[in-house]
Scaffold this motif. Sequence first.
Motif, PDB file in Angstrom:
ATOM      1  N   SER A 125       0.831  -1.208   0.000  1.00 24.08           N
ATOM      2  CA  SER A 125       0.000   0.000   0.000  1.00 24.08           C
ATOM      3  C   SER A 125       0.865   1.257   0.000  1.00 24.08           C
ATOM      4  N   MET A 126       2.028   1.191   0.639  1.00 26.69           N
ATOM      5  CA  MET A 126       2.913   2.360   0.659  1.00 26.69           C
ATOM      6  C   MET A 126       3.490   2.659  -0.719  1.00 26.69           C
ATOM      7  N   LEU A 127       3.567   1.628  -1.542  1.00 23.17           N
ATOM      8  CA  LEU A 127       4.074   1.826  -2.899  1.00 23.17           C
ATOM      9  C   LEU A 127       3.158   2.748  -3.704  1.00 23.17           C
ATOM     10  N   LYS A 128       1.912   2.845  -3.271  1.00 21.59           N
ATOM     11  CA  LYS A 128       0.953   3.705  -3.969  1.00 21.59           C
ATOM     12  C   LYS A 128       0.987   5.144  -3.450  1.00 21.59           C
ATOM     13  N   ASN A 129       1.844   5.403  -2.484  1.00 19.86           N
ATOM     14  CA  ASN A 129       1.923   6.748  -1.903  1.00 19.86           C
ATOM     15  C   ASN A 129       3.382   7.203  -1.876  1.00 19.86           C
ATOM     16  N   LEU A 130       3.991   7.245  -3.039  1.00 23.13           N
ATOM     17  CA  LEU A 130       5.410   7.578  -3.111  1.00 23.13           C
ATOM     18  C   LEU A 130       5.680   9.051  -2.814  1.00 23.13           C
ATOM     19  N   THR A 131       4.683   9.893  -2.947  1.00 27.27           N
ATOM     20  CA  THR A 131       4.887  11.302  -2.578  1.00 27.27           C
ATOM     21  C   THR A 131       5.156  11.430  -1.082  1.00 27.27           C
ATOM     22  N   PHE A 132       4.553  10.551  -0.285  1.00 22.27           N
ATOM     23  CA  PHE A 132       4.843  10.532   1.154  1.00 22.27           C
ATOM     24  C   PHE A 132       6.275  10.076   1.389  1.00 22.27           C
ATOM     25  N   VAL A 133       6.709   9.036   0.682  1.00 21.12           N
ATOM     26  CA  VAL A 133       8.077   8.533   0.837  1.00 21.12           C
ATOM     27  C   VAL A 133       9.079   9.623   0.490  1.00 21.12           C
ATOM     28  N   LYS A 134       8.750  10.431  -0.487  1.00 23.18           N
ATOM     29  CA  LYS A 134       9.658  11.489  -0.920  1.00 23.18           C
ATOM     30  C   LYS A 134       9.898  12.520   0.188  1.00 23.18           C
ATOM     31  N   THR A 135       9.023  12.615   1.192  1.00 24.03           N
ATOM     32  CA  THR A 135       9.197  13.599   2.269  1.00 24.03           C
ATOM     33  C   THR A 135      10.368  13.257   3.182  1.00 24.03           C
ATOM     34  N   PHE A 136      10.818  12.007   3.185  1.00 23.58           N
ATOM     35  CA  PHE A 136      11.918  11.636   4.075  1.00 23.58           C
ATOM     36  C   PHE A 136      13.026  10.846   3.367  1.00 23.58           C
ATOM     37  N   ALA A 137      12.878  10.555   2.080  1.00 22.51           N
ATOM     38  CA  ALA A 137      13.888   9.761   1.366  1.00 22.51           C
ATOM     39  C   ALA A 137      14.089  10.313  -0.031  1.00 22.51           C
ATOM     40  N   SER A 138      15.262  10.021  -0.586  1.00 22.40           N
ATOM     41  CA  SER A 138      15.551  10.438  -1.962  1.00 22.40           C
ATOM     42  C   SER A 138      15.469   9.267  -2.928  1.00 22.40           C
ATOM     43  N   GLY A 139      15.254   8.065  -2.380  1.00 26.42           N
ATOM     44  CA  GLY A 139      15.172   6.893  -3.237  1.00 26.42           C
ATOM     45  C   GLY A 139      14.456   5.755  -2.546  1.00 26.42           C
ATOM     46  N   ILE A 140      14.142   4.736  -3.320  1.00 26.15           N
ATOM     47  CA  ILE A 140      13.533   3.525  -2.767  1.00 26.15           C
ATOM     48  C   ILE A 140      14.355   2.317  -3.203  1.00 26.15           C
ATOM     49  N   LEU A 141      14.377   1.331  -2.341  1.00 24.50           N
ATOM     50  CA  LEU A 141      15.040   0.055  -2.621  1.00 24.50           C
ATOM     51  C   LEU A 141      13.957  -1.012  -2.632  1.00 24.50           C
ATOM     52  N   VAL A 142      13.794  -1.689  -3.762  1.00 29.71           N
ATOM     53  CA  VAL A 142      12.698  -2.652  -3.903  1.00 29.71           C
ATOM     54  C   VAL A 142      13.234  -4.002  -4.363  1.00 29.71           C
ATOM     55  N   PRO A 143      12.557  -5.098  -3.966  1.00 31.17           N
ATOM     56  CA  PRO A 143      12.893  -6.393  -4.563  1.00 31.17           C
ATOM     57  C   PRO A 143      12.689  -6.327  -6.072  1.00 31.17           C
ATOM     58  N   LYS A 144      13.517  -7.028  -6.822  1.00 34.67           N
ATOM     59  CA  LYS A 144      13.478  -6.892  -8.279  1.00 34.67           C
ATOM     60  C   LYS A 144      12.137  -7.311  -8.875  1.00 34.67           C
ATOM     61  N   ASN A 145      11.407  -8.205  -8.170  1.00 30.09           N
ATOM     62  CA  ASN A 145      10.115  -8.624  -8.736  1.00 30.09           C
ATOM     63  C   ASN A 145       9.033  -7.564  -8.581  1.00 30.09           C
ATOM     64  N   TYR A 146       9.316  -6.475  -7.861  1.00 25.55           N
ATOM     65  CA  TYR A 146       8.411  -5.326  -7.876  1.00 25.55           C
ATOM     66  C   TYR A 146       8.379  -4.698  -9.273  1.00 25.55           C
ATOM     67  N   ILE A 147       9.485  -4.866 -10.004  1.00 22.94           N
ATOM     68  CA  ILE A 147       9.649  -4.204 -11.305  1.00 22.94           C
ATOM     69  C   ILE A 147       9.322  -5.168 -12.445  1.00 22.94           C
ATOM     70  N   TRP A 148       9.939  -6.348 -12.413  1.00 24.51           N
ATOM     71  CA  TRP A 148       9.635  -7.404 -13.386  1.00 24.51           C
ATOM     72  C   TRP A 148       9.047  -8.591 -12.612  1.00 24.51           C
ATOM     73  N   PRO A 149       7.736  -8.667 -12.460  1.00 27.17           N
ATOM     74  CA  PRO A 149       7.139  -9.796 -11.727  1.00 27.17           C
ATOM     75  C   PRO A 149       7.376 -11.115 -12.459  1.00 27.17           C
ATOM     76  N   VAL A 150       7.409 -12.193 -11.684  1.00 26.09           N
ATOM     77  CA  VAL A 150       7.624 -13.530 -12.237  1.00 26.09           C
ATOM     78  C   VAL A 150       6.503 -14.438 -11.754  1.00 26.09           C
ATOM     79  N   THR A 151       5.961 -15.247 -12.656  1.00 25.34           N
ATOM     80  CA  THR A 151       4.887 -16.165 -12.281  1.00 25.34           C
ATOM     81  C   THR A 151       5.429 -17.286 -11.402  1.00 25.34           C
ATOM     82  N   GLN A 152       4.515 -18.018 -10.790  1.00 29.38           N
ATOM     83  CA  GLN A 152       4.929 -19.122  -9.922  1.00 29.38           C
ATOM     84  C   GLN A 152       5.687 -20.189 -10.694  1.00 29.38           C
ATOM     85  N   ASP A 153       5.376 -20.326 -11.984  1.00 32.51           N
ATOM     86  CA  ASP A 153       6.104 -21.313 -12.779  1.00 32.51           C
ATOM     87  C   ASP A 153       7.257 -20.685 -13.563  1.00 32.51           C
TER      88      ASP A 153
END
Length: 742
Positions: free
Chosen positions: A242-270
Motif C-alpha cells: 500500500s505504501m508503494l501507492k503513496n510515493l509522494t509521502f516517501v519522498k518527504t523523508f527519502a531520496s530513493g527507494i530500494l525494492v525487490p526486483k520482482n516489484y519491477i519485473w514480476p515472475v509467475t509461480q512457474d
Amino acid sequence: MGRSSRACSVLGSALLLLLLSLGSTAAQKGSTWKTLSGKAPTIVAKGGFSGLFPDSSGLAYQFVEIASSPDTAISCDVWLTKDGTGICLPNINMDNCTTISDQFPQGKKTYNVNGVSTAGWFSVDFTSTDLQNVTLKQSILSRPYYFDGSFRIVPVEAALSQFKTPAVWLNVQHDSFYSQFKLNMRSYILSLTKQYIIGYISSPEVNFLTSISGRVSKKTKLVFRFLDERSIEPSTNQTYGSMLKNLTFVKTFASGILVPKNYIWPVTQDNYLLPYTSVVDDAHKAGLEVYAAGFANDFAISYNYSYDPLAEYLSFIDNGAFSVDGVLSDFPITPSEAVGCFSNLNDSKIDHAKPLVISHNGASGDYPDCTDQAYQKAVADGADVIDCPVQVTKDGIPICMSSIDLMDVTNVAKSQFASPAVTITDLKPVPGVFTFNLTWDDISKNLKPMISNPMSKFQLYRNPRNTGNFMRLSDFLAFAKDKDLSGIMITVERAAFMAEKLGFGVVDAVIKALDDSGYSKQTAQKVMIQSMNSSVLVKFKQETKYDLVYMIEEDVRDAAPSSLADIKKFASAVSVSTKSIFPTTNQFLTNQTNNLASSLKSVGLPVYVYLLMNEFVSQPYDFFSDATAQINGYVQGAKVDGVITDFPGTAHRYKLNSCMGKNAPDFMRPAQPGGLLSVMDGAQPPAAAPMPLLTDSDVTEPPLPPVSNTTTASTPSHAAFRMKTDVSILITLLVLCASLLI
C-alpha cells in the motif's frame, strides 16, 4: 495457471524480447541513461563479493576492487553489539553467517523481532570483545565453504575506512528492535555521519529515516527499503504494497527507494516473466531514485533469461523503456559488465569476430535438441555455425538427433513404442529405444521432443513449455542453406557400428545428402564434419574437401607431438573439453603446467571448446556463476578460436562487447587458473587425479569396416533382440511343459 495468467506471461516474455532487441537506441542518446539523474546506474556489492566469499568479510569487500567496476559501492547491514559497537553481518541471526554457536553453544535466545518470535544467536547478547574470535561463514549453503572460518567480523567503522570504494551503503534493517536493550541505532548512525561520509543509508522503517532526515550530510542519500508487499511497516502499520501507492509521502523523508526486483519485473509461480510494472516510472515522477535488490548469479531466474544473469541485468538497465538507478548484487562483476560493456549494443558496430559461435544441437538451452525451433533460435541468436548430429532410422533416413537413444530426447517412454526396450552394450549399458528401431514416420508422427536438462540433479530445469519438430538431415540442410551463417557442422559418431550392425554407411549418406542439397557446389557456407573417430574423418578426407574437426572425447592435459602429427593428417581443427583447457578440482580452476590449446594451435589447428552452458552449476567458481565471464576466460585466457554452446545467444553477444583489448577494465580480465585457490587460508580441496596425455595410440584407428549386407529395417542387432526375446519365450514354454508333464 489460468488462461489470463498464461496470456500475461506470454505478453511479458514478448515484451522483454522486444525491449532487449530495441536496446536503448530510442531511450538513450550518447551517454544519457534513463535513470533519474541521467547517469549510469549505481552498482552496489551487497556485503562485498558475497556470492563467492562470506558476506561482509574483509576478503569479500577487498575482492570488489579486483572484480568489479571501480565505481562500485559496498554495502553493510548494520547490527549493534551489547556494548553498542556496530558490526556488518547479513542476518540478525548470527548463527546463519558466523561460527557463534561453536564459540557460545549456550547463547541461543528467542526475541520478538518486529512482531515475529525469532530464535537464534543475536549480536545484542555479546560484546565486541566476545566476538573477537568469532569468524564468518557462507550464509547460503550452496556456495563454496572453503573460505569459511578464515575471516573475522568487520566493524562498521572498518567498512567505512579500510576499503577502496567510492561509497558505502549502510542498511539498518531493524531500529526499533534495539530499544528493548537500551541501545540506540539512530544515535550510533548519526555519530558515524560526523566522522565519515556515508553514501547511502537505507531502512525499511519510516520512523528511523524520518528521525535522521535533515541531520545527515546532503551527500548522503536516504533510501526507503520496501520488503514483501504483504509485510507490515512497523511505524505506519501499513503494508509495503500500500505504501508503494503513496510515493509522494516517501519522498518527504527519502531520496530513493530500494525494492525487490520482482516489484519491477514480476515472475509467475512457474518462473515466467510478466509485463513490467510502473514502479520505476512512478518513482521517477515522484523524484525518487529506484534501486533493485535480490540479484545473485547463483539463484534460479526466469526462463526468459535463459540462465544468463547478464541478460537479467540488461532488462533492468538497458531495455529502451526505463532504467533503474542502481542494483544490489552478490556478484558485482556481472552488473559491471552490463553497465560498462554490454549496454546500448544496438548502436555499436563492434564485432570482434572471435570466437566462432557453434551451436550444440541448435539453441538447445532454450528448445529441445535438434528441433526446427532450436535451429531457428540459434540463427536468430547469432550463431555462426549450426550443427546436426546424425543418427539413422529403421528405414535408413539420416536424421538430426542428439542421442541415438530416443529415451534421452523424446517422450518415447510414454508411447506405444516404449516396449520392448532393448540393451545394446555397444551403445549403452541400460535398455533403450534407439533411432534405428523406429521409422521416420514412427518418430515424426508419434513422438514429441523433450528439452534436455543436463543440470536436473541440481534441480535446475530448462524451459518446459518450449517444443519443436524433429528434422531429417535433408530438412536441416535445406533450412540452413539460405540463412546468415558462416557454416554448418555435421557430427558423425558410431559409423563402425552402423556399418557392421545396421548395414548403413553413414559417411556415404552424409556425403550424398550434402551433394543433393547443393553444398558440395557452393562456397558461401563452409561445411564442417566433426567426429571423435579418426577413421570417420579419414574417410571424409579421402572423398571430400570439407573442413574436418577432430573431437577429443576424454579430458587430457596435453597432446604428445606424435599425436599432433597424426591429427594434422586428417583434421583441420580440434574440439576439446572445457576441463582439458582449464582443469578443475572441486569446481576451482587449478594451475596448469601444460597448455593443450597452445599445443594444438602451435601446429596450426584451431581449437573449439565444448560444452558451454549458462547454468551456473556447470561453471567453475572462478567464473563467478557468470556465463559471460566463462566465455571471456576461454577466449581471452586460453585463446580458443570457437565455442560450442547450448546458448549461442550469450556467446554472440560477447562478440559485440565494448571492453575487449589491452584497455579492458579489470573485471573483463580473464580468470587466472589457481587464483582463487591461492587465497584460501584453510584446507584446500583435494587435488584431482592428473589427466592423461593424448598419444598417437589414442588417435590412430583402423579403417571403417565395410557396410554389411544387413539392411537397417532388419538389423542384426534388432534381430538379436528378437532372438533374445524368442529364446526367453521358448525357455518359459519348455518349463511350463515340463511342469505339466510332472
